[in-house]
Design a protein around this motif. Structure first.
Motif, PDB file in Angstrom:
ATOM      1  N   VAL A   1       0.850  -1.188   0.000  1.00 14.19           N
ATOM      2  CA  VAL A   1       0.000   0.000   0.000  1.00 14.19           C
ATOM      3  C   VAL A   1       0.886   1.240   0.000  1.00 14.19           C
ATOM      4  O   VAL A   1       1.939   1.264   0.634  1.00 14.19           O
ATOM      5  CB  VAL A   1      -0.998   0.017   1.194  1.00 14.19           C
ATOM      6  CG1 VAL A   1      -0.274   0.044   2.520  1.00 14.19           C
ATOM      7  CG2 VAL A   1      -1.981   1.169   1.082  1.00 14.19           C
TER       8      VAL A   1
ATOM      9  N   TYR B   1       0.503   5.130   0.986  1.00 14.76           N
ATOM     10  CA  TYR B   1      -0.313   6.166   1.611  1.00 14.76           C
ATOM     11  C   TYR B   1       0.242   7.532   1.230  1.00 14.76           C
ATOM     12  O   TYR B   1       1.453   7.755   1.295  1.00 14.76           O
ATOM     13  CB  TYR B   1      -0.291   6.041   3.140  1.00 14.76           C
ATOM     14  CG  TYR B   1      -0.981   4.810   3.656  1.00 14.76           C
ATOM     15  CD1 TYR B   1      -2.362   4.679   3.580  1.00 14.76           C
ATOM     16  CD2 TYR B   1      -0.256   3.776   4.230  1.00 14.76           C
ATOM     17  CE1 TYR B   1      -3.000   3.543   4.054  1.00 14.76           C
ATOM     18  CE2 TYR B   1      -0.885   2.636   4.717  1.00 14.76           C
ATOM     19  CZ  TYR B   1      -2.257   2.533   4.620  1.00 14.76           C
ATOM     20  OH  TYR B   1      -2.880   1.405   5.086  1.00 14.76           O
TER      21      TYR B   1
ATOM     22  N   ALA C   1      -5.046   6.040   0.078  1.00 20.19           N
ATOM     23  CA  ALA C   1      -4.339   4.769  -0.066  1.00 20.19           C
ATOM     24  C   ALA C   1      -4.510   4.236  -1.477  1.00 20.19           C
ATOM     25  O   ALA C   1      -5.558   4.400  -2.097  1.00 20.19           O
ATOM     26  CB  ALA C   1      -4.877   3.749   0.935  1.00 20.19           C
ATOM     27  N   ARG C   2      -3.477   3.599  -1.949  1.00 19.76           N
ATOM     28  CA  ARG C   2      -3.521   2.819  -3.194  1.00 19.76           C
ATOM     29  C   ARG C   2      -2.938   1.470  -2.817  1.00 19.76           C
ATOM     30  O   ARG C   2      -1.781   1.372  -2.437  1.00 19.76           O
ATOM     31  CB  ARG C   2      -2.690   3.502  -4.267  1.00 19.76           C
ATOM     32  CG  ARG C   2      -2.669   2.772  -5.557  1.00 19.76           C
ATOM     33  CD  ARG C   2      -3.955   3.032  -6.341  1.00 19.76           C
ATOM     34  NE  ARG C   2      -3.882   2.284  -7.584  1.00 19.76           N
ATOM     35  CZ  ARG C   2      -4.822   1.462  -7.994  1.00 19.76           C
ATOM     36  NH1 ARG C   2      -5.931   1.308  -7.306  1.00 19.76           N
ATOM     37  NH2 ARG C   2      -4.695   0.807  -9.112  1.00 19.76           N
ATOM     38  N   TRP C   3      -3.753   0.380  -2.859  1.00 22.25           N
ATOM     39  CA  TRP C   3      -3.332  -0.904  -2.307  1.00 22.25           C
ATOM     40  C   TRP C   3      -3.393  -2.020  -3.337  1.00 22.25           C
ATOM     41  O   TRP C   3      -4.084  -1.924  -4.352  1.00 22.25           O
ATOM     42  CB  TRP C   3      -4.186  -1.268  -1.092  1.00 22.25           C
ATOM     43  CG  TRP C   3      -5.636  -1.495  -1.419  1.00 22.25           C
ATOM     44  CD1 TRP C   3      -6.610  -0.544  -1.517  1.00 22.25           C
ATOM     45  CD2 TRP C   3      -6.266  -2.739  -1.725  1.00 22.25           C
ATOM     46  NE1 TRP C   3      -7.816  -1.125  -1.856  1.00 22.25           N
ATOM     47  CE2 TRP C   3      -7.625  -2.484  -1.988  1.00 22.25           C
ATOM     48  CE3 TRP C   3      -5.818  -4.048  -1.792  1.00 22.25           C
ATOM     49  CZ2 TRP C   3      -8.536  -3.481  -2.316  1.00 22.25           C
ATOM     50  CZ3 TRP C   3      -6.723  -5.058  -2.121  1.00 22.25           C
ATOM     51  CH2 TRP C   3      -8.068  -4.756  -2.370  1.00 22.25           C
TER      52      TRP C   3
ATOM     53  N   SER D   1      -6.939  -5.045  -5.857  1.00 20.82           N
ATOM     54  CA  SER D   1      -6.345  -3.722  -5.689  1.00 20.82           C
ATOM     55  C   SER D   1      -7.435  -2.660  -5.720  1.00 20.82           C
ATOM     56  O   SER D   1      -8.572  -2.934  -6.101  1.00 20.82           O
ATOM     57  CB  SER D   1      -5.319  -3.450  -6.789  1.00 20.82           C
ATOM     58  OG  SER D   1      -5.943  -3.429  -8.058  1.00 20.82           O
TER      59      SER D   1
ATOM     60  N   TYR E   1     -11.055   0.426   2.612  1.00 17.83           N
ATOM     61  CA  TYR E   1     -10.502   0.103   1.303  1.00 17.83           C
ATOM     62  C   TYR E   1     -11.611  -0.318   0.355  1.00 17.83           C
ATOM     63  O   TYR E   1     -12.613  -0.900   0.766  1.00 17.83           O
ATOM     64  CB  TYR E   1      -9.482  -1.040   1.421  1.00 17.83           C
ATOM     65  CG  TYR E   1      -8.292  -0.694   2.272  1.00 17.83           C
ATOM     66  CD1 TYR E   1      -7.305   0.173   1.805  1.00 17.83           C
ATOM     67  CD2 TYR E   1      -8.142  -1.233   3.538  1.00 17.83           C
ATOM     68  CE1 TYR E   1      -6.201   0.478   2.581  1.00 17.83           C
ATOM     69  CE2 TYR E   1      -7.045  -0.929   4.324  1.00 17.83           C
ATOM     70  CZ  TYR E   1      -6.074  -0.074   3.840  1.00 17.83           C
ATOM     71  OH  TYR E   1      -4.990   0.235   4.614  1.00 17.83           O
TER      72      TYR E   1
END
Length: 142
Positions: free
Chosen positions: A44, A46, A57-59, A66, A88
């Protein structure tokens, strides 16, 4: 500047290797060699939100799932350290998971925990990069 970029790149590669070693060790002991066990590894990134105390967030989990996320309720001070509530979502926009998120400083790096009902569900380690806080993580299975 180039030396710093090289060192950060090397640190991220070492982090990835550290998280993949247990998977490969366990997969060699699997009795069913035809079934591919998904990686218990996530990542992830942040980044600071527009509102103090928020993180975007990009997970990614196991290179299978994702999407974006939003952490709220964090401290209004500089840095990433603090307690947040994070939600998420999948790429489709559908809700995925939510946790209490705890980010703690550990020297030059960070210890990160995702908690559900006061029980740690995932643990990770991270470091600040030019774009934000990069964290590698895995679900806790014990």
């Amino acid at each position: 500047m180039r030396k710093q970029l090289f060192i950060r790149s090397l640190q991220i590669k070492l982090l990835i290797i550290a998280f993949t070693i247990p998977y490969f060790t366990n997969s060699q002991n699997a009795t069913d060699t035809n079934a591919k066990k998904p990686l218990n590894i996530g990542f992830v990134l942040y980044t600071k939100g527009n509102t103090p105390g928020t993180l975007f967030a990009r997970w990614n989990y196991a290179n299978t799932y994702s999407g974006p996320g939003l952490a709220t309720g964090g401290p209004h001070s500089e840095g990433y350290v603090g307690k947040y509530h994070v939600r998420y979502f999948y790429e489709s926009g559908k809700f995925s998971d939510e946790y209490d998120l705890v980010i703690e400083k550990a020297g030059d790096f960070y210890d990160v925990s995702w908690i559900i009902n006061e029980k740690v569900a995932a643990k990770g380690v991270g470091m600040e990069v030019s774009d934000g806080l990069a964290v590698g993580w895995r679900r806790v299975t014990e």
